[in-house]
Design an enzyme around this catalytic site. Structure first.
Site, PDB file in Angstrom:
ATOM      1  N   LYS A  35       0.842  -1.200   0.000  1.00 31.89           N
ATOM      2  CA  LYS A  35       0.000   0.000   0.000  1.00 31.89           C
ATOM      3  C   LYS A  35       0.883   1.258   0.000  1.00 31.89           C
ATOM      4  O   LYS A  35       2.095   1.166   0.259  1.00 31.89           O
ATOM      5  CB  LYS A  35      -0.923  -0.018   1.216  1.00 31.89           C
ATOM      6  N   TYR A 252      16.927  29.108   9.724  1.00 34.36           N
ATOM      7  CA  TYR A 252      15.721  29.835  10.119  1.00 34.36           C
ATOM      8  C   TYR A 252      15.510  29.811  11.634  1.00 34.36           C
ATOM      9  O   TYR A 252      15.729  28.770  12.274  1.00 34.36           O
ATOM     10  CB  TYR A 252      14.487  29.206   9.465  1.00 34.36           C
TER      11      TYR A 252
END
Ligand code: PLP
Length: 355
Positions: A35, A252
């Site tokens: 899956k 950041y």
């Protein structure tokens, strides 16, 4: 030269892991769970390497059809069954096996006019409380399904909530084994963790997923110790270098501050590729085979690694973000998640290579 970030898929590792899973089956047949595009590895890449398995399980019927379209005649199980009557017709024509996990699905199946009957995996809720028919309704559902012309064979199925944890599986397995015995039905129970811990000897079909891709399903037990090899290596390179003075900050939010002179590498790969932004300073990264540490915040396209102790590191030096030599579970744990999530989130923009 192209951007150096690649997801390398190792077909021999897949084959090796499939064989390792097979040896634990003890007579059970094995649906390889593919899956989510084979846990992010790519269905079309993975299927040919898994030729030793007895079948596959998927969620979307499109994935099942894709496998059939390759001329693959093995059994394919739709893990959530069908979502509408058009899918039911297609499942009958193409002979996909169906999970029935709700009374509504069983009603639709029994009422349909199908060209060929189907193999049904009746999914019972034994305590996971996700998908599955309540224990109190199982007898009635079995009677309904058994009397339907649309049903060829019935296997009882359940899914374990804590196969890798302290409660284990018997609190659930005992409930369904009792029903199976009473009605003379075969079983499909195990995911990877359960297959590894308890084996498949009581089952007709097992359903391992993550172990095929070489990641350990059990916290604190390494994939290597389970004889599993990583099928995906997320490789990159250093594309920039900065020299920090004590007190300089990185990235950041300036979340990392150098406590001494440091040399850092900027590596191609960020959360826009599927590397988790939640990975904190200290998350392991391999630089030319040497363990190092991520520092500062992960950006969309890059991340930073401390290379103060790796003198020969320069632009172009090879980096492994996870895979060969650095288990994806370790990175996942550091980032507060699990290997499954990291593997299935590798982004479309990452190039995939087979090896
Ligand atoms: C995903 C899934 C599996 C495979 O689980 P792993 O932990 O990857 O082995 C098995 N059964 C069902 C119903 C699933 O949804």
């Amino acid at each position: 030269m192209a951007r150096p970030l690649t997801a390398e898929i190792n077909l021999n590792a897949l084959k090796h892991n499939a064989a390792a899973a097979k040896t634990r089956c003890l007579g059970a047949r094995l649906f390889g769970v593919v899956k989510a595009d084979a846990y992010g590895h790519g269905l079309q890449r993975v299927i040919p390497a898994l030729n030793g398995l007895d079948g596959f399980s998927v969620i979307e019927i499109e994935s099942a059809s894709f496998i059939r379209d390759q001329g693959d005649l093995r059994r394919i199980l739709l893990l959530e069954g069908v979502f509408d009557s058009a899918e039911l017709q297609e499942a009958s024509v193409r002979q996909f096996d169906l999970v029935v996990h709700a009374v509504e699905q069983s009603r639709m199946l029994v009422a349909a006019k199908l060209s060929k009957p189907l193999n049904i995996f009746l999914k019972v809720n034994t305590g996971m409380n996700r998908l599955g028919i309540s224990l109190g309704l199982v007898e009635e559902q079995l009677a309904t399904l058994r009397s339907s012309r649309n049903v060829r064979d019935i296997v009882l199925m359940t899914h374990f909530a804590d196969a890798d944890g302290e409660s284990g599986v018997s609190w659930q397995a005992d409930l369904i084994k009792e029903i199976a015995k009473k009605h003379n039905l075969s079983l499909s129970l195990s995911n990877s963790a359960s297959l590894i811990r308890f084996g498949g000897e009581n089952e007709a079909w097992v359903r391992p997923g993550i172990m095929l891709y070489g990641a350990s399903p059990i916290n604190g037990v390494s994939a290597e110790s389970l004889n599993l090899k990583p099928a995906m290596t997320l490789r990159s390179e250093i594309i920039g270098i900065q020299n920090l003075e004590k007190g300089d900050t990185v990235g950041y939010g300036r979340t990392y501050r150098a406590t001494e002179r440091q040399r850092i590498a900027i590596v191609a790969g960020g959360y826009g590729d599927g590397y988790p932004r939640s990975a904190p300073t200290g998350t392991p990264v391999l630089v030319d085979g040497v363990r190092s540490k991520l520092i500062g915040r992960v950006s969309m396209d890059t991340l930073q690694v401390d290379i103060t102790h790796i003198d020969h590191a320069k632009i172009g030096t090879r980096v492994v973000l996870w895979g060969d030599g650095l288990p994806v579970e370790e990175v996942a744990t550091s980032a507060g998640t699990i290997s499954y999530e990291l593997l299935t989130r590798v982004n479309r923009r990452v190039r995939f290579n087979l090896c």
